[in-house]
Design a protein around this motif. Structure first.
Motif, short mmCIF file in Angstrom:
data_model
loop_
_atom_site.label_atom_id
_atom_site.label_comp_id
_atom_site.label_asym_id
_atom_site.label_seq_id
_atom_site.Cartn_x
_atom_site.Cartn_y
_atom_site.Cartn_z
N ALA A 122 30.99 52.12 51.49
CA ALA A 122 29.52 51.27 50.48
C ALA A 122 28.69 52.75 50.07
CB ALA A 122 29.68 49.89 51.40
N ALA A 123 27.76 52.56 50.71
CA ALA A 123 27.00 53.59 50.51
C ALA A 123 26.87 55.01 50.20
CB ALA A 123 25.59 53.86 52.12
N GLY A 124 28.75 54.70 49.90
CA GLY A 124 29.33 56.22 49.18
C GLY A 124 28.60 57.64 50.07
N LEU A 125 28.35 57.62 52.11
CA LEU A 125 27.79 58.79 52.23
C LEU A 125 29.62 59.33 53.03
CD1 LEU A 125 25.40 57.03 54.77
CD2 LEU A 125 24.69 58.90 52.33
N LEU A 126 30.55 58.31 52.97
CA LEU A 126 31.47 59.23 53.60
C LEU A 126 32.45 59.75 52.09
CD1 LEU A 126 32.87 56.82 56.19
CD2 LEU A 126 31.27 58.88 56.34
N ASP A 127 32.43 59.58 50.82
CA ASP A 127 32.68 60.09 50.00
C ASP A 127 33.43 61.75 49.89
OD1 ASP A 127 32.95 57.95 48.62
OD2 ASP A 127 31.79 58.68 46.81
N GLY A 128 34.41 61.83 49.95
CA GLY A 128 35.02 63.72 50.18
C GLY A 128 34.87 63.40 51.64
N ARG A 129 34.80 63.04 52.61
CA ARG A 129 34.38 63.24 54.12
C ARG A 129 35.50 62.71 54.77
NH1 ARG A 129 29.07 64.94 55.90
NH2 ARG A 129 27.34 64.64 53.86
N ARG A 130 35.98 63.84 55.31
CA ARG A 130 36.97 62.64 56.87
C ARG A 130 36.32 62.13 58.16
NH1 ARG A 130 41.96 64.10 59.01
NH2 ARG A 130 42.16 65.86 57.79
N ALA A 131 37.16 60.74 58.47
CA ALA A 131 36.40 60.10 58.99
C ALA A 131 36.96 58.65 59.89
CB ALA A 131 35.32 58.72 57.57
N ALA A 132 36.73 58.47 61.32
CA ALA A 132 37.80 58.41 62.61
C ALA A 132 37.31 56.72 62.31
CB ALA A 132 36.79 59.01 63.49
N TYR B 135 38.11 52.77 50.03
CA TYR B 135 37.59 54.07 50.03
C TYR B 135 38.54 54.87 49.52
CZ TYR B 135 33.70 50.67 50.51
OH TYR B 135 33.41 49.29 51.18
N PRO B 136 39.34 55.16 48.98
CA PRO B 136 40.07 56.14 48.73
C PRO B 136 39.71 57.17 48.99
CG PRO B 136 40.21 55.36 46.29
CD PRO B 136 38.88 54.56 47.39
N ASN B 137 38.65 58.39 48.64
CA ASN B 137 37.93 59.04 48.25
C ASN B 137 37.54 59.25 49.19
OD1 ASN B 137 37.54 59.63 45.62
ND2 ASN B 137 36.24 58.69 45.09
N VAL B 138 37.71 59.26 50.64
CA VAL B 138 37.75 59.15 52.50
C VAL B 138 38.97 59.28 52.47
CG1 VAL B 138 36.86 58.18 54.87
CG2 VAL B 138 35.38 57.58 52.39
N THR B 139 38.96 60.66 53.79
CA THR B 139 40.53 60.43 54.63
C THR B 139 40.06 60.26 55.60
OG1 THR B 139 40.13 62.80 53.34
CG2 THR B 139 42.09 62.90 55.84
N VAL B 140 40.53 59.12 55.95
CA VAL B 140 40.33 58.02 56.87
C VAL B 140 41.68 58.38 58.35
CG1 VAL B 140 40.58 55.87 57.81
CG2 VAL B 140 39.83 56.21 56.11
N ASP B 141 40.91 58.56 59.56
CA ASP B 141 41.50 60.01 60.76
C ASP B 141 41.95 58.58 61.89
OD1 ASP B 141 42.80 61.47 63.16
OD2 ASP B 141 41.95 62.80 62.48
N SER B 142 43.14 57.80 61.87
CA SER B 142 42.70 57.15 62.75
C SER B 142 43.46 57.44 64.17
CB SER B 142 43.93 55.68 62.68
OG SER B 142 45.74 56.01 62.13
N THR B 143 43.83 58.74 64.26
CA THR B 143 44.51 59.53 65.16
C THR B 143 43.81 60.39 66.33
OG1 THR B 143 44.31 61.78 64.36
CG2 THR B 143 46.92 60.11 63.95
N VAL B 144 42.00 59.99 65.99
CA VAL B 144 40.72 61.12 67.02
C VAL B 144 39.87 59.64 67.56
CG1 VAL B 144 41.35 62.79 66.14
CG2 VAL B 144 39.67 61.00 65.30
N TYR C 68 36.44 60.21 67.64
CA TYR C 68 35.27 60.36 67.07
C TYR C 68 35.56 61.17 66.06
CZ TYR C 68 34.01 63.98 70.28
OH TYR C 68 33.69 64.45 72.03
N GLU C 69 34.99 61.52 64.81
CA GLU C 69 34.78 62.74 63.62
C GLU C 69 33.31 63.47 63.86
OE1 GLU C 69 36.32 65.82 61.59
OE2 GLU C 69 37.81 64.22 62.68
N ASP C 70 33.08 64.55 63.87
CA ASP C 70 31.66 64.88 63.75
C ASP C 70 31.76 65.59 62.98
OD1 ASP C 70 29.43 66.60 63.72
OD2 ASP C 70 29.55 67.05 65.52
N ASP C 71 30.92 65.42 61.48
CA ASP C 71 31.06 66.21 60.00
C ASP C 71 30.05 66.91 59.56
OD1 ASP C 71 32.20 67.13 57.91
OD2 ASP C 71 32.35 65.35 56.48
#
Length: 339
Positions: free
Chosen positions: A117-127, A140-149, A151-154
């Motif tokens: 919501a803060a826009g911090l995940l735009d264009g990023r991958r998130a667990a 948030y379609p600009n976020v690449t969501v990964d439900s298989t891991v 955690y994600e360190d970006d």
């Protein structure tokens, strides 16, 4: 301003889960310096006014307001109360300012909704926890969501799946900033594994969101699960859905929160896990039964997703059965108890 990474702000909310909010407090809020852990300064921060009500009717008071985020080197959003509710604008502004001023931002489980919501995940991958991943991806379609891991360190942002994965992410942050010995000291006293890799799978099998039986994607998913022993690819599935690869990828990700390739690989690994648990089949045979050409292709994918080798998984997780009820193949009857 220069931010001290050992100053950690944990943002707390009214009506959020007590357990989720306590995870970073458990890692960073206990003095374990005598055991070799770093010294942290914990800043509990209230994002809502007044006393906060949480799980089980417990009420708590966080002594700091959002201004404390200006001093923190790490800002942790450990939870959020409702995926559909927009977080408070003052919090979103404070998060953006902290991020711009070089703070490490961590979102645990539903805390990623606040970061998005803060826009911090735009264009990023998130667990994200498998249950909430489709909602996060749709909102948030600009976020690449990964439900298989786990955690994600970006880099300057870390996200995790739910509950125990939040502990893994916090220990990962300690390991990254203060070293393996520091993380191990904390983990040893908490009686948790000192390191589970972010790519390790969320062990729960991921149910597919409700799809009508006559839906093209529903039919394709059913087909894939029935033919995992065949070496088909995503293009094959797109053709069966009568969609272009790009359209198929987009529709599939909107439904599940992950790409068709990720889903297909994860389903193959899940089938391999079941076979390792319930049969004595050699790994090479299992590889072919789940769509890999040979064990040499299965092994690296299995280790990357599950976090251990196929043989170690079999040793650790194989179901215990009596000598009289041990089928040697998945095609044999499961019940052979002696009377």
């Amino acid at each position: 301003m220069t931010r001290d990474k050992a100053t950690i702000a944990v943002v707390m909310f009214d009506r959020a889960s007590m357990f989720e909010m306590s995870v970073p407090v458990s890692v960073f809020g206990v003095d374990r310096t005598s055991f070799g852990a770093p010294r942290f300064t914990l800043l509990p921060v209230a994002a809502d006014q007044g006393v906060l009500a949480t799980t089980g009717g417990i009420r708590l008071h966080a002594p700091n307001g959002l201004e404390a985020l200006e001093k923190a080197g790490i800002v942790i959003i450990p939870s959020w109360r409702d995926a559909k509710e927009r977080p408070p604008d003052p919090l979103l502004r404070a998060l953006r300012e902290a991020h711009q001023d070089s703070a490490l931002i961590v979102g645990l489980c539903m805390g990623a909704f606040v970061l998005a919501a803060a826009g911090l995940l735009d264009g990023r991958r998130a667990a994200m926890h498998w249950y909430y991943a489709p909602s996060l991806a749709a909102m948030y379609p600009n976020v690449t969501v990964d439900s298989t891991v786990l955690y994600e360190d970006d880099g300057d942002i870390v996200t995790s799946a739910g509950t125990a994965a939040g502990l893994d992410a916090c220990l990962h942050v300690v390991r990254r900033l203060w070293g393996a010995e520091a993380a191990t000291a904390i983990a040893r006293l908490m009686i948790v594994p000192p390191q589970r890799t972010g790519e390790q799978a969320q062990y729960l099998e991921q149910p597919i969101p409700g799809v009508p039986a006559n839906d093209a994607l529903g039919k394709v998913m059913a087909y894939a699960l029935e033919h995992l022993d065949e070496a088909f690819d995503v293009e094959t599935l797109a053709d069966r859905a009568h969609l272009s690869r790009r359209t198929f990828d987009r529709k599939f990700r909107a439904l599940t929160g992950i790409s068709p390739l990720q889903w297909l690989l994860h389903q193959r690994i899940l089938r391999a896990q079941r076979l390792l648990e319930s049969t004595e089949l050699p790994v090479d045979v299992i590889a072919r039964q789940v769509g890999f050409a040979a064990a040499v292709s299965l092994r690296p994918a299995f280790r990357r997703i599950v976090g251990m080798s196929a043989q170690d998984y079999r040793t650790t997780f194989r179901a215990r059965r009596s000598p009289h009820s041990c089928p040697r193949s998945v095609d044999e009857p499961p019940a052979c108890r002696s009377e």
